[in-house]
Structure formats: structure tokens, C-alpha cells
Design a protein around this motif. Structure first.
Motif, PDB file in Angstrom:
ATOM      1  N   GLU A 265       0.935  59.900  61.734  1.00 33.48           N
ATOM      2  CA  GLU A 265       0.131  59.577  63.135  1.00 33.48           C
ATOM      3  C   GLU A 265       0.911  58.529  63.848  1.00 33.48           C
ATOM      4  O   GLU A 265       1.387  57.479  63.226  1.00 33.48           O
ATOM      5  N   HIS A 268       0.963  51.730  66.385  1.00 35.81           N
ATOM      6  CA  HIS A 268       1.813  50.643  66.883  1.00 35.81           C
ATOM      7  C   HIS A 268       2.081  49.765  65.639  1.00 35.81           C
ATOM      8  O   HIS A 268       1.265  49.249  64.885  1.00 35.81           O
ATOM      9  N   SER A 269       3.615  49.395  65.359  1.00 39.45           N
ATOM     10  CA  SER A 269       4.034  48.620  64.285  1.00 39.45           C
ATOM     11  C   SER A 269       3.266  47.327  64.171  1.00 39.45           C
ATOM     12  O   SER A 269       3.228  46.621  63.410  1.00 39.45           O
ATOM     13  N   GLY A 270       3.074  46.615  65.447  1.00 39.07           N
ATOM     14  CA  GLY A 270       2.281  45.473  65.122  1.00 39.07           C
ATOM     15  C   GLY A 270       0.834  45.228  65.080  1.00 39.07           C
ATOM     16  O   GLY A 270       0.321  44.112  64.842  1.00 39.07           O
ATOM     17  N   THR A 271       0.032  46.250  65.415  1.00 40.74           N
ATOM     18  CA  THR A 271      -1.425  46.242  65.524  1.00 40.74           C
ATOM     19  C   THR A 271      -1.956  47.159  64.551  1.00 40.74           C
ATOM     20  O   THR A 271      -3.214  46.916  64.420  1.00 40.74           O
ATOM     21  N   CYS A 272      -1.372  48.211  63.936  1.00 35.05           N
ATOM     22  CA  CYS A 272      -2.008  48.879  62.943  1.00 35.05           C
ATOM     23  C   CYS A 272      -2.147  48.560  61.639  1.00 35.05           C
ATOM     24  O   CYS A 272      -1.109  48.309  61.028  1.00 35.05           O
ATOM     25  N   PRO A 273      -3.013  48.204  61.011  1.00 35.70           N
ATOM     26  CA  PRO A 273      -3.302  47.697  59.717  1.00 35.70           C
ATOM     27  C   PRO A 273      -2.493  48.490  58.887  1.00 35.70           C
ATOM     28  O   PRO A 273      -2.478  49.990  58.968  1.00 35.70           O
ATOM     29  N   MET A 274      -1.738  48.294  57.739  1.00 33.06           N
ATOM     30  CA  MET A 274      -0.983  49.053  56.671  1.00 33.06           C
ATOM     31  C   MET A 274      -2.162  50.028  56.197  1.00 33.06           C
ATOM     32  O   MET A 274      -1.490  51.156  55.965  1.00 33.06           O
ATOM     33  N   ARG A 276      -4.266  51.559  57.407  1.00 27.66           N
ATOM     34  CA  ARG A 276      -4.812  52.634  58.211  1.00 27.66           C
ATOM     35  C   ARG A 276      -3.567  53.634  58.669  1.00 27.66           C
ATOM     36  O   ARG A 276      -4.161  54.522  59.367  1.00 27.66           O
ATOM     37  N   ARG A 277      -2.601  53.270  58.131  1.00 22.17           N
ATOM     38  CA  ARG A 277      -1.450  54.223  58.700  1.00 22.17           C
ATOM     39  C   ARG A 277      -1.358  55.634  58.105  1.00 22.17           C
ATOM     40  O   ARG A 277      -1.753  55.735  57.010  1.00 22.17           O
ATOM     41  N   THR A 282       7.245  56.910  55.631  1.00 19.56           N
ATOM     42  CA  THR A 282       7.068  56.269  54.232  1.00 19.56           C
ATOM     43  C   THR A 282       6.699  57.503  53.210  1.00 19.56           C
ATOM     44  O   THR A 282       7.037  57.395  52.209  1.00 19.56           O
ATOM     45  N   THR A 316       7.273  51.762  66.455  1.00 20.50           N
ATOM     46  CA  THR A 316       6.190  52.929  66.674  1.00 20.50           C
ATOM     47  C   THR A 316       6.230  53.292  65.081  1.00 20.50           C
ATOM     48  O   THR A 316       7.224  53.958  64.584  1.00 20.50           O
ATOM     49  N   VAL A 317       5.028  53.655  64.096  1.00 17.72           N
ATOM     50  CA  VAL A 317       5.082  54.215  63.245  1.00 17.72           C
ATOM     51  C   VAL A 317       5.137  55.583  63.472  1.00 17.72           C
ATOM     52  O   VAL A 317       4.641  56.336  64.252  1.00 17.72           O
TER      53      VAL A 317
ATOM     54  N   THR B 303       7.347  48.323  59.274  1.00 11.98           N
ATOM     55  CA  THR B 303       7.544  49.844  59.705  1.00 11.98           C
ATOM     56  C   THR B 303       8.838  50.159  59.684  1.00 11.98           C
ATOM     57  O   THR B 303       9.788  49.380  60.465  1.00 11.98           O
ATOM     58  N   GLY B 397      -0.998  41.455  67.632  1.00  5.99           N
ATOM     59  CA  GLY B 397       0.249  41.975  66.839  1.00  5.99           C
ATOM     60  C   GLY B 397       1.565  42.386  67.916  1.00  5.99           C
ATOM     61  O   GLY B 397       2.561  42.518  67.477  1.00  5.99           O
TER      62      GLY B 397
END
Lengths: 435, 435
Positions: A265, A268-274, A276-277, A282, A316-317, B303, B397
């Protein structure tokens, strides 16, 4: 390997065993070799000069060669090859795939010729020895026989197989494959040249343009051989590492490629908790580590050579990652088990990371077992030159025209060391003494 | 972030604390708000229409907006903004960076205006709310004040900051950064437009072309504010996940990017034994897994968004892999420790895999702590609307123009939920009730 290539593969019939009626010729030849052929020696210096003189057709400043199949450079060395072998007493035949058979008559004109073949085309940034050594060593054999006035029992055919590298027409070993019946002629003729985006330039149109579209069918039936031998550089480091001079090649390993697509999915790299990714990369990283473990445990090989991520933004993830997996093993069965385990493990890893995974088996080639009589010939000859301790029996890791000839006639290969294991690169090197 | 951007960053002076002489204005305003400002309510429907009517400048079929900075579409919404705020009793000023300040006079003309700002440009495939909501909510505030005939103590300035996204001119938040003194004007003016390979089109030439190159210095000194507030979508899933209505933003986390280059050896997938390989991608895969562990242990975020391998051949062990690492943490100090540990671990992994690694710290931004008085204003207002349980104090974030205003004047931000945490995407959504 393209989709159409895959389709052609699945359509082709692939007999496993070489036709038994030809074995006697090989045995006859082996006997003849033992009893009547004196121990001629090739002229190292002459072969060296031959390889490096002909390198002028495509020589690059870094010491390599760029001689893509059916270009003007390939035309030039083909014309040199034809005129050279004619001078050495051969008649030449060119088939519908542009494969050149330079045949030196034997004592028995009823026996199909013993083939000694490889290829004169190179990778875009290739070296001076891959394929070339195999054809020019054949020319050197002609010279040695000629200067000794020796006539073999069966005729001898030195063969230049067209487009072995598959670098310009995107199917490697395609012309030996048409000869053996693995690929359809129409499929091969229609292969587009990589450099022509319009797809108007095809293998057939280029054969025509350079004057090497022969009339003879490219077929083991219309143009039979009694056996096929190929001298080749190892393209790996094993002989050098083990201090061996000659590799007796007993077969070719099972190999093939998977294309793996991981869907995650875009976050956002700065706002999405780990926690929840759903990070596709990864997941892919874990898969890459895991497939290596699977290969090591099975004593096979795994390589992830290509990887790409989307949308290629550092912040971006990634929602998508695509990577290739090259898996090989001496045994087709073990390779199948490696693939099954890889598929299971990749699905498990994807799920654990909230991702999904698709695995496409885009190409595979079963293990090839060369013919025991041919291996025997190579073994005896190799030991006589390099001694008991100078040789090693081994399985080839890469594809060669001999894979296809082996479908139809007794075949084996001879490997010589590759310095540093380097191939498909201008630094490719094997000394003339090793030849 | 480009090299020149990095240079500009390192040259800039970055005072940590907002100037103390301005705090009294904020406190005065807070007091005034408590005692004399009636509880006006914005007109949800009018704000909704304003956001979606103006989306015509750049609307995409998928429901998003593509309105890159200083294009004709940006010109159109800027002209609409200027005429709208003039109609609402504002005077407008445009500075050398094209930042538009729409100022509504207050009771005290000696006080610098209270800023309410964000941006009207979008990502190439952006949503309808990121930035836009912040500016248009300011316009709605003007409308509410105007229809109630209310005059604030300090003047009010609704601000459109130029090129916040950095999507067309490759430095995000560059214009608030010039205003705050973080970036030099010449550096910002010279930024080339991403679409012009010749680099002839610059931020300055585009400002000139669309008629928004103002004469007023882009500077907190020449054009002061007393404070800066910014309403923004969260761009993450936390508020939605926790069922909160409003985020009270107390600061911005420390963040930045590493570029990691792993060097291995180009080897043949079929012939090079596993034990002899120096695979840059196997190393990279382990590094990607490891940096995630480091981030999780530190309660930070990591990320890897971009990865590429060379030479992109399925049958070749890659000799080079480059990937990005985005690391962030609420605390600059902890982030520094994460980087130190990452560097050590990457070097260890590279060595264990016969590879080498280079790590370049190409951009970093220390943690920002917003001003307690501003946070207090936001907290009081948010609780009065959403109740004690409807709010959450949080650290942003992502970067925003408020990061730069915070260098010079008391600042805070207000977050509203992002549906599914989605941003920089056509699916971005926040309901009008949440606004």
C-alpha cells in the motif's frame, strides 16, 4: 525470455534421450581415435592469433568485442569463416537459420558428420572467448588435420550457430533450437531486432540482408550430425579456484526464472505508523533473504538480479515491487522443490506484512544429461592432456547450443578456466595454454 | 533534495526559538479571544463548495487535482484568490517569491498580522485537500468575520505560500523558507522547472510569466507576522484510527534521507557458487530488514522507498544497488542515534557479504517544537468544538510551511483526519463535518 518465446517452448516437443541409432557412430569413432589417430597437438600460437585477429570485427577499446548477431560485423566474420574453411578443404552449407556447417569429408561418406560447434556472436559488451573459442578451435582442428594429411572416419562439421547470445534477437540458442526442433522456424524468423522499435527488422530480414539465409532446412533430420562437441570457457570460477585445467562437462543444470510482484500500500513515510504499513519492499527484502536460504539448503543457486519499486519516492512506502528470481540446480526435481518452497514462503512473508504476492514462472529449462560415450571421449582426451588431477567433471551452469543438440544427438562439452570466473564482459580471459 | 538545496540548507542560519518579543501579541490575542470573540461557526457547505469549485483548476478525471506551482492553473486559482479576498475587505501583497498575503485590517494597526497560511499547489497526482483546505479555510474565516461585522484585534493575513510541494521546483516549502531566512532568494529563484530539461525555465521566470513576481522582499523582517496557524489534513491514519476529530499539533518530527550505495561484484547467476558471491542486492535486502528493526526498537519510522539494481539482468548477480532510507523520530537526538546504528550495521552487513557500502546523508530537518501559546490557542479551540475526547496532541510527520514560520514566529497547526491516512493521491478525503 519473452511471452512468445515461452509459448514456443511449451509447444515444442522435447525428447529426452538422444536417438540410439547414432550411438554406434560415436563408439566407432572413439575406437578409431584410440587405435589409429596419432596424438596431434594444436598450434597454440596460431589459435591465439586467430582469436585475436578476428576480434577486429567488433573490437572495443576496453579489450572486449561487441558483435551482435547478423550485424555487418557478424557478416564480416561469417565471410572470413566461410573462406577460411573452404581453403582448408571443407564444403559449407548454410541453413534457413543462418547456421553455417563447414564439413570436412571423412573416410565414410555415409556417416553423418561429427559436429564441433559454438557461436561467433557476442553480448553487447562481451569478451573475446565466449563462443568464439569453440568455433575457432574447430578451425584449428581443421588446420592440424590438414597439415598432417589426416582423414577422420566420419566427416567433421565445424558449426557457427546463429544468435546464441540472444542479445540482438531476444531468444538465446534459438538457431540450434530450431535445428533440434525445440523452436518453430516461423517463431525464430519473426524475432525482432532489439534495436528496431518498429519491429520491422527481424532475424529473417537480417539473414537475408547479410546473405546468410540458406535454403537448407534448419533441422536435425534434413541435416543430421552424429554427435556434437563444444569447447567453451567455463564462465565461472570453479576450475580456477580448484587449480584444474579442463572441465569434463557431464550435463547442464536445470535453470529458470520467476518474476515476483509484491503488492503493498502506498503510504506516507512520515505519517504512517510502522504497525499499519503494508510495505512491498520490506516484504521483498525478506523474500530475497529467504530464497537465498532455500537455495543454500538445497545446494542450488539463487540470484535476484533485477528489482524495481514503485512509485520511486523516498518519502513514500512503496506499493509495488517487482523482482526476478533465477533458480538453478543440477537436478530438475530438486529445483521444482526449491520453487515450491519459495512460493510457499513468499506467500507467508507477504501475508505477514499485509501484502500480496504473484509469482510467474516465465522460463525454465530442465537439467540436461550429456551422452556417456561423448563424456567418455572428452574424459579420455582431457586426462591425456591435463593428467588425472588436472581435470574435473562438472555440470554447466549456463545454457549453450549443446543443450539443444543434446536433445537429438550424443553431445558433450569441454570447459577451460575463466580467469576470475568473469564472462559476458571485456575482462573475460583464458590463456592460450589453457586452450 | 538536490545538492544545491543541501548547500543552501547548510548555509542558512536556523535560530531555534521564536522571537520572544512577539509572544505578548499571541497572549493578547488569546485573551481577546476568550473574553470578546463570540463563538462564530464556519459555514461548512460554503467551505465545501469553495474547495470543490476551485478544484476546476487542475481537476483530474479520478477526482484529484494536478496543479503544479506557477503553471497557468496555479495562476488561475491565485487570481481567483486575490479577487475573492479583495471582495472580502483585504488588501493583498505579493512578495518576491510569489507568496500572497491577503490582510484584513485589525483594531490595532501597529500589530503584525496573525498569519493563517498553507498552499494552493498540488502534487502531480494530488488530492483536493492537502494545502488547499488550509488556505480556503482562511478565506472562510474572512467570510464569517465579514458577515458578522467582526474586527479582530490584530490584522489577519491569509497566506498562499508558493511551491510548498516542491513537485515542480524541486525544493519543498521553499518560499516560506525564503521568508524565514532558511533559503537564499537567489537559490530559490534559480530553481529549474522539472519539466524543462534545458533548465531555462526557473521559479523566477515562471513567477514573472504568470504575473506573481512581487516587489516586496520575501522576509519575516520586511513583512512580519505575529504568529502563524495552519489547518491541514493529517496525511496519516492516526486520528481516524483513534476516532479523534482534531489533532493539536505540538511540533514536527525530525526527519531526513540517506542514500545508500552497495557495491558488490558482477557475477554469472548460473556459474558462480553462492559462497563466492558478492551480491549487492542480498546485502541490501539484509540492510532493509535491519533498518526496520532499528526504527522499531527506537519507536521511530524508517522507509526504503526507492531501490534500483545494476545491471538489471535476471542472470547476473548485481554489482550495484542504490536505495533511499527515510528515517524520522520525534527527537532529533534519537534520530541521530538511529543513523549511527544504521551506519554501523550497514557496514557490518556489507563486510559479511564481501561488499562495500557508502552512505550519504543528503537531507535532514531537525525536530520542530511549536510555540506553547499557539498550541494553547489550538487546544482550547479544538476542545470547545470536538470535546475533551475528540482531540489528540500529536507531532506532525511531514514538512509544512509552518516548520519555517516556526523559526521566526510563534506557530502551531491543526490537523483534521485523513480518510484511510491517504494523501498525495486523488483518493485523499476529509469530510466537511471534519473540517
Amino acid at each position: 525470455m519473452s511471452t512468445c518465446e515461452r509459448d514456443a517452448l511449451s509447444e515444442a516437443s522435447l525428447p529426452i534421450r538422444p536417438p540410439s541409432h547414432l550411438r554406434k557412430y560415436v563408439r566407432a569413432l572413439a575406437t578409431a581415435a584410440d587405435s589409429s589417430v596419432p596424438s596431434y597437438r594444436v598450434n597454440e600460437k596460431r589459435l591465439w592469433e586467430s582469436v585475436h585477429d578476428t576480434a577486429k570485427w567488433g573490437a572495443t577499446p576496453d579489450g572486449g568485442i561487441r558483435r551482435l548477431a547478423l550485424t555487418d560485423l557478424d557478416k564480416a566474420i561469417r565471410e572470413w569463416f566461410v573462406s577460411t574453411v573452404k581453403f582448408l578443404g571443407c564444403n559449407t552449407k548454410v541453413d534457413e537459420m543462418g547456421n553455417i556447417f563447414a564439413t570436412r569429408p571423412g573416410k565414410s561418406s555415409s556417416l553423418p558428420p561429427i559436429g564441433i560447434g559454438s557461436h561467433l556472436d557476442t553480448q553487447p559488451a562481451g569478451g573475446r572467448y565466449d563462443g568464439i573459442l569453440g568455433v575457432l578451435a574447430g578451425v584449428e582442428i581443421l588446420r592440424v588435420l590438414e597439415e598432417n594429411g589426416h582423414q577422420t572416419l566420419a566427416p567433421l562439421a565445424i558449426i557457427d550457430w546463429t544468435n546464441e547470445e540472444g542479445a540482438r534477437f531476444n531468444t538465446g540458442m534459438v538457431s540450434s533450437g530450431v535445428w533440434s526442433g525445440r523452436y518453430a522456424l516461423d517463431f525464430a524468423h519473426a524475432l525482432p531486432a532489439a534495436e528496431d522499435k518498429s519491429k520491422a527488422t527481424t532475424l529473417k530480414s537480417e539473414l537475408e540482408r547479410i546473405g546468410f539465409l540458406g535454403a537448407m532446412p534448419a533441422s536435425y533430420k534434413a541435416n543430421p550430425l552424429s554427435s556434437h562437441f563444444e569447447l567453451h570457457i567455463e564462465q565461472g570460477p570453479i576450475l580456477e579456484d580448484e587449480g584444474k585445467k579442463v572441465g569434463i562437462v557431464t550435463g547442464v543444470q536445470s535453470m529458470g526464472w520467476l518474476i515476483v510482484t509484491v503488492h503493498g500500500e502506498n503510504q506516507h513515510s512520515g505519517t504512517c505508523p510502522m504497525a499499519r504499513r503494508a510495505c512491498a519492499l520490506t516484504s521483498a527484502a525478506r523474500m530475497i533473504s529467504r530464497v537465498e536460504e532455500i537455495a543454500l539448503a538445497a545446494d542450488g543457486l539463487s540470484t535476484v538480479g533485477v528489482i524495481n519499486s514503485w512509485p520511486q519516492s523516498p518519502a513514500t512506502v512503496p506499493h509495488k515491487v517487482v523482482f526476478s528470481v533465477d533458480l538453478s540446480h543440477h537436478s530438475s526435481e530438486v529445483r521444482e522443490r526449491m520453487i515450491a518452497e519459495t512460493s510457499e514462503e513468499f506467500a507467508r512473508i507477504a501475508q505477514a506484512n499485509k501484502c500480496t504476492v504473484e509469482i510467474e514462472d516465465i522460463w525454465n529449462s530442465p537439467a540436461v544429461q550429456f551422452h556417456p560415450d561423448c563424456i567418455g571421449c572428452v574424459r579420455d582426451a582431457a586426462k591425456s592432456v591435463a593428467g588425472e588431477n588436472g581435470v574435473k567433471e562438472m555440470v554447466a551452469g549456463a545454457g549453450h547450443d549443446s543443450v539443444h543438440t543434446s536433445d537429438r544427438v550424443p553431445t558433450s562439452m569441454i570447459f577451460v578456466p575463466s580467469k576470475g570466473g568473469i564472462s559476458h564482459h571485456p575482462d573475460e580471459y583464458t590463456s592460450s595454454e589453457q586452450w
